[in-house]
Enzyme design. Structure first.
Site, PDB file in Angstrom:
ATOM      1  N   ARG A 185       0.839  -1.202   0.000  1.00 18.91           N
ATOM      2  CA  ARG A 185       0.000   0.000   0.000  1.00 18.91           C
ATOM      3  C   ARG A 185       0.873   1.251   0.000  1.00 18.91           C
ATOM      4  O   ARG A 185       0.598   2.209  -0.727  1.00 18.91           O
ATOM      5  CB  ARG A 185      -0.941   0.017   1.208  1.00 18.91           C
ATOM      6  CG  ARG A 185      -2.023  -1.043   1.152  1.00 18.91           C
ATOM      7  CD  ARG A 185      -2.952  -0.954   2.354  1.00 18.91           C
ATOM      8  NE  ARG A 185      -3.774   0.248   2.321  1.00 18.91           N
ATOM      9  CZ  ARG A 185      -4.530   0.664   3.327  1.00 18.91           C
ATOM     10  NH1 ARG A 185      -4.531  -0.012   4.479  1.00 18.91           N
ATOM     11  NH2 ARG A 185      -5.262   1.757   3.233  1.00 18.91           N
ATOM     12  N   CYS A 244      -1.215   6.118   9.083  1.00 19.58           N
ATOM     13  CA  CYS A 244      -1.597   4.838   8.486  1.00 19.58           C
ATOM     14  C   CYS A 244      -2.680   5.143   7.469  1.00 19.58           C
ATOM     15  O   CYS A 244      -2.594   6.147   6.769  1.00 19.58           O
ATOM     16  CB  CYS A 244      -2.056   3.850   9.560  1.00 19.58           C
ATOM     17  SG  CYS A 244      -3.406   4.481  10.590  1.00 19.58           S
TER      18      CYS A 244
END
Length: 282
Positions: free
Chosen positions: A179, A238
């Site tokens: 990611r 995050c």
């Protein structure tokens, strides 16, 4: 007791103390699963915290504050009051995700100056130690709570951009490497990472049994990642400001205190298509 982690045996030994045990189980794919699991079996006396309803304010999502915006102080105070919390009570949070959700509550409690710990190994560790479970809801006596979040505990986007431009902070991204590199993005509208951020997947904080690794090992790895940057100049992010708290917890466990949370995180950053995005930087 204000250590970031507590083991199951120690928690059992402290059963007579004034603790507030909080079950933080949550599944993004099924937001009600955690509550159902709680009702079927939880630590004795534990109350339930929903990531969406108690640890976030989803009404703020349109404001560009990410998928799990931090609730206002008054809203969080009402939640703690409903749980029967007082400033004399230590919160012990647990989940079944290696502390990935419990860490969010730990950080929120610490950011209001309260005592909190995460049960190392979560529900599985409790059961392995022979701990019993209760079913159903736990009745509590509500309390009156007033609080403020420490403004030094977190950063919003404007302040982060200014700090990154000045080179005064190191931004650490807790998402999986794929990611971070922009190879895949299962949740947010754009893949990639904030330019200049470094990657530290939060799963690396745990051993094969789902417990936090030794503080000495974690400290060595974070110091290598940060290359001499002091914890006070570190900001964690995050996808939505949840698993980043796991890295904050790991640094605290390793004796590296003072880092901050970028609360909107990636979902907040990419809410504005004008913000820059980097990819393919391992």
């Amino acid at each position: 007791m204000n250590r970031p982690l507590i083991d199951a045996r120690t928690l059992m030994d402290r059963a007579g103390e004034d603790l507030l045990i909080v079950d933080c189980r949550f599944e993004l794919s099924d937001p009600e699963q955690g509550r159902r699991d709680y009702l079927q079996g939880h630590l004795p006396g534990a109350i339930y915290a929903s990531l969406d309803e108690d640890l976030s304010d989803l009404g703020k999502i349109p404001q560009g504050l990410g998928r799990h915006p931090l609730p206002d102080p008054d809203a969080f105070a009402r939640t703690l009051g409903r749980w029967g919390w007082t400033s004399q009570r230590t919160v012990v949070a647990y989940d079944t995700a290696g502390g990935a959700i419990a860490g969010r509550l730990w950080w929120m409690m610490r950011s209001i100056g309260a005592s909190a710990s995460v049960l190392d190994g979560g529900l599985a560790a409790w059961r392995e130690a022979g701990g019993a479970l209760e079913t159903g809801l736990v009745e509590v006596t509500p309390t009156e709570v007033r609080l403020q979040f420490d403004p030094q505990a977190y950063m919003e986007t404007r302040a982060l951009r200014k700090a990154l431009d000045a080179g005064s902070v190191t931004l650490v991204d807790a998402r999986a490497a794929s990611r971070y590199r922009g190879e895949t993005e299962p949740l947010d509208r754009v893949a990639g990472h904030v330019p200049g951020a470094v990657n530290r997947p939060f799963a690396g904080n745990l051993d094969e049994e789902g417990r936090f690794r030794a503080p000495e090992a974690l400290r060595a790895e974070f110091e290598q990642l940060l290359q001499g940057v002091s914890p006070e100049r570190v900001v964690h992010m995050c996808g939505s400001g949840v698993t980043a708290c796991h890295n904050l917890l790991a640094m605290e466990h390793a004796g590296l205190s003072g880092a901050r949370l970028y609360t909107p995180s990636w979902s907040g950053w990419v809410s504005d298509p004008e913000r820059p995005v980097a990819k393919d930087e391992a």
